[in-house]
Design a protein around this motif. Structure first.
Motif, PDB file in Angstrom:
ATOM      1  N   ASN A   1      76.178  50.944  20.464  1.00 43.88           N
ATOM      2  CA  ASN A   1      76.183  52.300  19.923  1.00 43.88           C
ATOM      3  C   ASN A   1      76.162  52.206  18.402  1.00 43.88           C
ATOM      4  O   ASN A   1      76.964  51.481  17.804  1.00 43.88           O
ATOM      5  N   LEU A   2      75.218  52.907  17.786  1.00 46.47           N
ATOM      6  CA  LEU A   2      75.145  52.985  16.327  1.00 46.47           C
ATOM      7  C   LEU A   2      75.722  54.327  15.901  1.00 46.47           C
ATOM      8  O   LEU A   2      75.220  55.379  16.316  1.00 46.47           O
ATOM      9  N   LYS A   3      76.755  54.279  15.072  1.00 41.79           N
ATOM     10  CA  LYS A   3      77.494  55.487  14.720  1.00 41.79           C
ATOM     11  C   LYS A   3      77.284  55.849  13.247  1.00 41.79           C
ATOM     12  O   LYS A   3      77.170  54.969  12.393  1.00 41.79           O
ATOM     13  N   ALA A   4      77.209  57.136  12.981  1.00 42.09           N
ATOM     14  CA  ALA A   4      77.162  57.611  11.596  1.00 42.09           C
ATOM     15  C   ALA A   4      78.479  57.279  10.901  1.00 42.09           C
ATOM     16  O   ALA A   4      79.551  57.336  11.507  1.00 42.09           O
ATOM     17  N   ILE A   5      78.382  56.912   9.631  1.00 44.52           N
ATOM     18  CA  ILE A   5      79.572  56.574   8.842  1.00 44.52           C
ATOM     19  C   ILE A   5      79.569  57.430   7.574  1.00 44.52           C
ATOM     20  O   ILE A   5      78.722  58.305   7.403  1.00 44.52           O
ATOM     21  N   ASN A   6      80.509  57.169   6.677  1.00 46.40           N
ATOM     22  CA  ASN A   6      80.610  57.992   5.469  1.00 46.40           C
ATOM     23  C   ASN A   6      79.359  57.900   4.602  1.00 46.40           C
ATOM     24  O   ASN A   6      78.934  58.881   3.998  1.00 46.40           O
ATOM     25  N   SER A   7      78.782  56.706   4.507  1.00 44.33           N
ATOM     26  CA  SER A   7      77.547  56.557   3.726  1.00 44.33           C
ATOM     27  C   SER A   7      76.332  56.872   4.596  1.00 44.33           C
ATOM     28  O   SER A   7      76.401  56.852   5.832  1.00 44.33           O
ATOM     29  N   GLN A   8      75.213  57.159   3.930  1.00 39.98           N
ATOM     30  CA  GLN A   8      74.000  57.520   4.652  1.00 39.98           C
ATOM     31  C   GLN A   8      73.270  56.280   5.195  1.00 39.98           C
ATOM     32  O   GLN A   8      73.457  55.169   4.721  1.00 39.98           O
ATOM     33  N   TYR A   9      72.436  56.519   6.199  1.00 36.32           N
ATOM     34  CA  TYR A   9      71.477  55.550   6.739  1.00 36.32           C
ATOM     35  C   TYR A   9      72.154  54.237   7.176  1.00 36.32           C
ATOM     36  O   TYR A   9      71.812  53.153   6.688  1.00 36.32           O
ATOM     37  N   PRO A  10      73.101  54.285   8.091  1.00 37.28           N
ATOM     38  CA  PRO A  10      73.803  53.075   8.519  1.00 37.28           C
ATOM     39  C   PRO A  10      72.895  52.151   9.327  1.00 37.28           C
ATOM     40  O   PRO A  10      71.910  52.584   9.930  1.00 37.28           O
ATOM     41  N   PHE A  11      73.243  50.885   9.336  1.00 40.02           N
ATOM     42  CA  PHE A  11      72.512  49.910  10.144  1.00 40.02           C
ATOM     43  C   PHE A  11      73.485  48.840  10.607  1.00 40.02           C
ATOM     44  O   PHE A  11      74.567  48.659  10.050  1.00 40.02           O
ATOM     45  N   LEU A  12      73.093  48.131  11.644  1.00 39.40           N
ATOM     46  CA  LEU A  12      73.909  47.038  12.159  1.00 39.40           C
ATOM     47  C   LEU A  12      73.001  45.884  12.570  1.00 39.40           C
ATOM     48  O   LEU A  12      71.806  46.069  12.820  1.00 39.40           O
ATOM     49  N   THR A  13      73.584  44.683  12.611  1.00 38.74           N
ATOM     50  CA  THR A  13      72.865  43.501  13.094  1.00 38.74           C
ATOM     51  C   THR A  13      73.162  43.318  14.575  1.00 38.74           C
ATOM     52  O   THR A  13      74.326  43.294  14.988  1.00 38.74           O
ATOM     53  N   HIS A  14      72.103  43.218  15.348  1.00 37.97           N
ATOM     54  CA  HIS A  14      72.211  43.081  16.807  1.00 37.97           C
ATOM     55  C   HIS A  14      71.864  41.651  17.202  1.00 37.97           C
ATOM     56  O   HIS A  14      70.803  41.137  16.837  1.00 37.97           O
ATOM     57  N   ASN A  15      72.762  40.997  17.939  1.00 41.12           N
ATOM     58  CA  ASN A  15      72.533  39.638  18.433  1.00 41.12           C
ATOM     59  C   ASN A  15      72.756  39.592  19.937  1.00 41.12           C
ATOM     60  O   ASN A  15      73.673  40.234  20.461  1.00 41.12           O
ATOM     61  N   GLN A  16      71.945  38.815  20.627  1.00 37.45           N
ATOM     62  CA  GLN A  16      72.215  38.557  22.037  1.00 37.45           C
ATOM     63  C   GLN A  16      71.565  37.238  22.457  1.00 37.45           C
ATOM     64  O   GLN A  16      70.560  36.812  21.876  1.00 37.45           O
ATOM     65  N   ILE A  17      72.170  36.609  23.451  1.00 37.15           N
ATOM     66  CA  ILE A  17      71.694  35.325  23.962  1.00 37.15           C
ATOM     67  C   ILE A  17      71.477  35.453  25.465  1.00 37.15           C
ATOM     68  O   ILE A  17      72.364  35.937  26.188  1.00 37.15           O
ATOM     69  N   GLY A  18      70.322  35.043  25.933  1.00 35.18           N
ATOM     70  CA  GLY A  18      70.016  35.053  27.363  1.00 35.18           C
ATOM     71  C   GLY A  18      69.764  33.649  27.876  1.00 35.18           C
ATOM     72  O   GLY A  18      69.271  32.789  27.145  1.00 35.18           O
ATOM     73  N   ILE A  19      70.126  33.415  29.120  1.00 31.48           N
ATOM     74  CA  ILE A  19      69.960  32.105  29.747  1.00 31.48           C
ATOM     75  C   ILE A  19      69.345  32.308  31.124  1.00 31.48           C
ATOM     76  O   ILE A  19      69.743  33.205  31.878  1.00 31.48           O
ATOM     77  N   VAL A  20      68.377  31.469  31.460  1.00 35.82           N
ATOM     78  CA  VAL A  20      67.800  31.488  32.804  1.00 35.82           C
ATOM     79  C   VAL A  20      67.571  30.048  33.241  1.00 35.82           C
ATOM     80  O   VAL A  20      67.158  29.200  32.439  1.00 35.82           O
ATOM     81  N   ALA A  21      67.860  29.759  34.501  1.00 36.60           N
ATOM     82  CA  ALA A  21      67.769  28.389  35.012  1.00 36.60           C
ATOM     83  C   ALA A  21      66.614  28.244  35.994  1.00 36.60           C
ATOM     84  O   ALA A  21      66.260  29.186  36.714  1.00 36.60           O
ATOM     85  N   ASN A  22      66.023  27.054  35.972  1.00 35.76           N
ATOM     86  CA  ASN A  22      65.051  26.613  36.977  1.00 35.76           C
ATOM     87  C   ASN A  22      63.846  27.551  37.115  1.00 35.76           C
ATOM     88  O   ASN A  22      63.495  27.991  38.214  1.00 35.76           O
ATOM     89  N   LEU A  23      63.233  27.856  35.980  1.00 36.81           N
ATOM     90  CA  LEU A  23      61.945  28.548  36.034  1.00 36.81           C
ATOM     91  C   LEU A  23      60.928  27.654  36.721  1.00 36.81           C
ATOM     92  O   LEU A  23      61.035  26.428  36.698  1.00 36.81           O
ATOM     93  N   SER A  24      59.937  28.255  37.341  1.00 37.21           N
ATOM     94  CA  SER A  24      58.892  27.456  37.978  1.00 37.21           C
ATOM     95  C   SER A  24      58.097  26.700  36.928  1.00 37.21           C
ATOM     96  O   SER A  24      57.989  27.123  35.771  1.00 37.21           O
ATOM     97  N   LYS A  25      57.523  25.571  37.311  1.00 36.54           N
ATOM     98  CA  LYS A  25      56.724  24.777  36.387  1.00 36.54           C
ATOM     99  C   LYS A  25      55.478  25.552  35.973  1.00 36.54           C
ATOM    100  O   LYS A  25      54.858  26.242  36.772  1.00 36.54           O
ATOM    101  N   GLY A  26      55.142  25.454  34.685  1.00 34.55           N
ATOM    102  CA  GLY A  26      53.959  26.134  34.172  1.00 34.55           C
ATOM    103  C   GLY A  26      54.293  27.011  32.985  1.00 34.55           C
ATOM    104  O   GLY A  26      55.374  26.914  32.394  1.00 34.55           O
TER     105      GLY A  26
END
Length: 271
Positions: free
Chosen positions: A190-215
């Motif tokens: 959730n990105l929320k308005a703050i006292n200053s204008q035009y807020p922004f945030l850094t978004h990070n995420q990590i995904g993992i998947v096992a045993n994909l098919s060959k190719g």
């Protein structure tokens, strides 16, 4: 004496011939051997640069450079692997400065709960309101049936909110990592308005998947604007700026991919 003379004439004829065939009546090269060849000493290759002869070094291979070019000696290197251990086989990173943006009108109507909708393996075509970050859609390669692929996604999310008012103004959004358009990881924030204008945030995420098919597989990142609160007229941008307090260089998205495998296919490296 007649046999010796006949042999000499035969040898002379072979030397004068443009092509010599052994066990073939129609040679296709200057020397065409149809059968086994036993080399007892050296193979010498001419160096076209200085016209010297090279016999190569121990464990080197003779490699063709194509029609019209002399072959050259190359060293073959095969990495050593311990059995049943994972090794980093594929590694790459990608970036995108164009990003995506959403208006309130693009929020999907959720007929079921988020928990029921955003399930692992869901096809992106079933998830309404998602937009892909084009520069992060890339092809990765898997060579083993035993693998673990790690994806690290980072971006900046911004809304053109004015200073915080009453009631509070904010936007729910979500981003997912997909492999072959199947959801393997998702994060909601959730990105929320703050006292200053035009807020922004850094978004990070990590995904993992096992045993994909060959190719080859396609990895992609897509996001959606889920809901708005308070002032719903504002724009949401992911991987790009909405206002001049930051720029698209600061807001750009990146995706890092690491594929670890228990090696089953060995790709030799030739120097």
């Amino acid at each position: 004496m007649k046999n010796i003379i006949s042999t000499l004439f035969l040898f002379s004829g072979l030397m004068l011939s443009a092509q010599i065939g052994i066990n073939t009546d129609s040679p296709k090269a200057k020397l065409d051997v149809n059968g086994d060849a036993n080399l007892r000493k050296k193979i010498m290759v001419s160096n076209t640069t200085d016209n010297t002869l090279s016999e190569g070094k121990n464990d080197q291979l003779l490699v063709s450079q194509g029609e019209g070019y002399a072959p050259i000696w190359k060293t073959l290197r095969i990495p050593e692997y311990e059995p049943n251990k994972f090794y980093l086989i594929f590694n790459n990173s990608f970036s995108d400065k164009n990003g995506i943006e959403f208006l309130t009108s693009e929020e999907p109507v959720m007929t079921t709960s988020k928990g029921a909708t955003f399930t692992k393996g869901a096809d992106i075509s079933t998830l309404k309101g998602f937009k892909k970050i084009d520069g992060l859609s890339q092809t990765i390669s898997v060579f083993s049936t035993e693998s673990k692929a790690y994806f690290q996604f980072e971006t900046v999310v911004q809304a053109n909110f004015a200073g915080n008012g009453s009631p509070d103004t904010s936007i729910d959004y979500t981003c997912g990592i997909f492999v072959d358009n199947k959801l393997i990881n998702m994060r909601q924030r959730n990105l929320k308005a703050i006292n200053s204008q035009y807020p922004f945030l850094t978004h990070n995420q990590i995904g993992i998947v096992a045993n994909l098919s060959k190719g080859d597989h396609t990895v992609s990142v897509a996001c959606s604007r889920l809901a708005s609160y308070g002032d719903t007229s504002k724009k949401l941008a992911i991987g790009k700026n909405t206002s001049t307090n930051i720029n698209n260089f600061i807001a750009q998205s990146s995706l890092k991919v690491d594929v670890y495998e228990v090696p089953q296919v060995f790709n030799p490296i030739i120097n």
